[in-house]
Design a protein around this motif. Sequence first.
Motif, PDB file in Angstrom:
ATOM      1  N   ALA A  27       0.846  -1.193   0.000  1.00  0.00           N
ATOM      2  CA  ALA A  27       0.000   0.000   0.000  1.00  0.00           C
ATOM      3  C   ALA A  27       0.880   1.240   0.000  1.00  0.00           C
ATOM      4  O   ALA A  27       1.984   1.246   0.565  1.00  0.00           O
ATOM      5  CB  ALA A  27      -0.921   0.016   1.221  1.00  0.00           C
ATOM      6  N   PHE A  28       0.382   2.276  -0.641  1.00  0.00           N
ATOM      7  CA  PHE A  28       1.033   3.584  -0.625  1.00  0.00           C
ATOM      8  C   PHE A  28       0.148   4.541   0.151  1.00  0.00           C
ATOM      9  O   PHE A  28      -1.062   4.617  -0.081  1.00  0.00           O
ATOM     10  CB  PHE A  28       1.252   4.118  -2.038  1.00  0.00           C
ATOM     11  CG  PHE A  28       1.777   5.528  -2.069  1.00  0.00           C
ATOM     12  CD1 PHE A  28       3.123   5.788  -1.869  1.00  0.00           C
ATOM     13  CD2 PHE A  28       0.922   6.604  -2.281  1.00  0.00           C
ATOM     14  CE1 PHE A  28       3.615   7.084  -1.876  1.00  0.00           C
ATOM     15  CE2 PHE A  28       1.394   7.902  -2.293  1.00  0.00           C
ATOM     16  CZ  PHE A  28       2.749   8.143  -2.092  1.00  0.00           C
ATOM     17  N   HIS A  29       0.740   5.254   1.110  1.00  0.00           N
ATOM     18  CA  HIS A  29      -0.003   6.203   1.941  1.00  0.00           C
ATOM     19  C   HIS A  29       0.444   7.624   1.613  1.00  0.00           C
ATOM     20  O   HIS A  29       1.631   7.946   1.733  1.00  0.00           O
ATOM     21  CB  HIS A  29       0.245   5.948   3.432  1.00  0.00           C
ATOM     22  CG  HIS A  29       0.043   4.532   3.857  1.00  0.00           C
ATOM     23  ND1 HIS A  29      -1.199   3.980   4.053  1.00  0.00           N
ATOM     24  CD2 HIS A  29       0.933   3.546   4.116  1.00  0.00           C
ATOM     25  CE1 HIS A  29      -1.075   2.722   4.422  1.00  0.00           C
ATOM     26  NE2 HIS A  29       0.214   2.426   4.470  1.00  0.00           N
ATOM     27  N   GLY A  30      -0.486   8.452   1.198  1.00  0.00           N
ATOM     28  CA  GLY A  30      -0.227   9.878   1.218  1.00  0.00           C
ATOM     29  C   GLY A  30      -0.603  10.390   2.594  1.00  0.00           C
ATOM     30  O   GLY A  30      -1.443   9.808   3.278  1.00  0.00           O
ATOM     31  N   ALA A  31       0.029  11.448   3.048  1.00  0.00           N
ATOM     32  CA  ALA A  31      -0.268  11.995   4.373  1.00  0.00           C
ATOM     33  C   ALA A  31      -0.551  13.481   4.249  1.00  0.00           C
ATOM     34  O   ALA A  31       0.233  14.215   3.639  1.00  0.00           O
ATOM     35  CB  ALA A  31       0.897  11.764   5.327  1.00  0.00           C
ATOM     36  N   TYR A  32      -1.680  13.897   4.811  1.00  0.00           N
ATOM     37  CA  TYR A  32      -2.026  15.320   4.885  1.00  0.00           C
ATOM     38  C   TYR A  32      -2.170  15.682   6.350  1.00  0.00           C
ATOM     39  O   TYR A  32      -2.858  14.988   7.108  1.00  0.00           O
ATOM     40  CB  TYR A  32      -3.325  15.623   4.149  1.00  0.00           C
ATOM     41  CG  TYR A  32      -3.862  17.004   4.454  1.00  0.00           C
ATOM     42  CD1 TYR A  32      -3.317  18.136   3.855  1.00  0.00           C
ATOM     43  CD2 TYR A  32      -4.899  17.173   5.375  1.00  0.00           C
ATOM     44  CE1 TYR A  32      -3.801  19.406   4.151  1.00  0.00           C
ATOM     45  CE2 TYR A  32      -5.386  18.437   5.678  1.00  0.00           C
ATOM     46  CZ  TYR A  32      -4.839  19.542   5.062  1.00  0.00           C
ATOM     47  OH  TYR A  32      -5.305  20.793   5.373  1.00  0.00           O
TER      48      TYR A  32
END
Length: 209
Positions: A27-32
Amino acid sequence: VQSRSLIVLPTAALAVRVAPWLSAGAAFHGAYASVEQTTLAFADLGRTLCPTVEHAPCDVRTEARATGYGYGASFGLLVAPDGPLAFGASARSPVHIAARGRVTSTPPQVAPLELAPSPASITLDLPWMLKVGGRLRLHRDGREVADVELDATYETWGTAQGTGPRLRVESAGPFGAVESTVLHRYKDTFGVRLGTAYNAPLGDTTLTL
């Protein structure tokens, strides 16, 4: 003295069955992150104005608001051979978040200076997260009647937040650039979870407890 933060991790994931008994996923997680922090700092203006470090009129109140982004990844395996036992493991990488915004400061009472809003940056880190688990499945007449799960987690908060978020104010009036660390002194954490489920047939449906 106060922190109001929101971190969202939108995730895209893919899993494949490598063999009848083995599945793997990534999985790839973007973080905001939206970060709001209030800090109080002692302004050392000399013993005449500030006789001790606890002299409240020498405190500078700072309100920081910033937004930023980061990214991370997860990997997992599921081993489920024929029989009652199944095992799984996953790991999520650290996530480094760099946020930029503005800071407004209230000057100390003993020296009511003009402190204009200033650009600022906040950096923070999320830890490695490691998880392993096992599941015992109980079958009767070709259906799963119940199961028991035992899971363990380990999170490296000591590395990620051993110090804490770092705040840099590019210009704090006569104080110039200011850097501070919000000390957390977190330690690594370990957890164990035990759970069970029971499947009760109700006609054409199943009630799970």
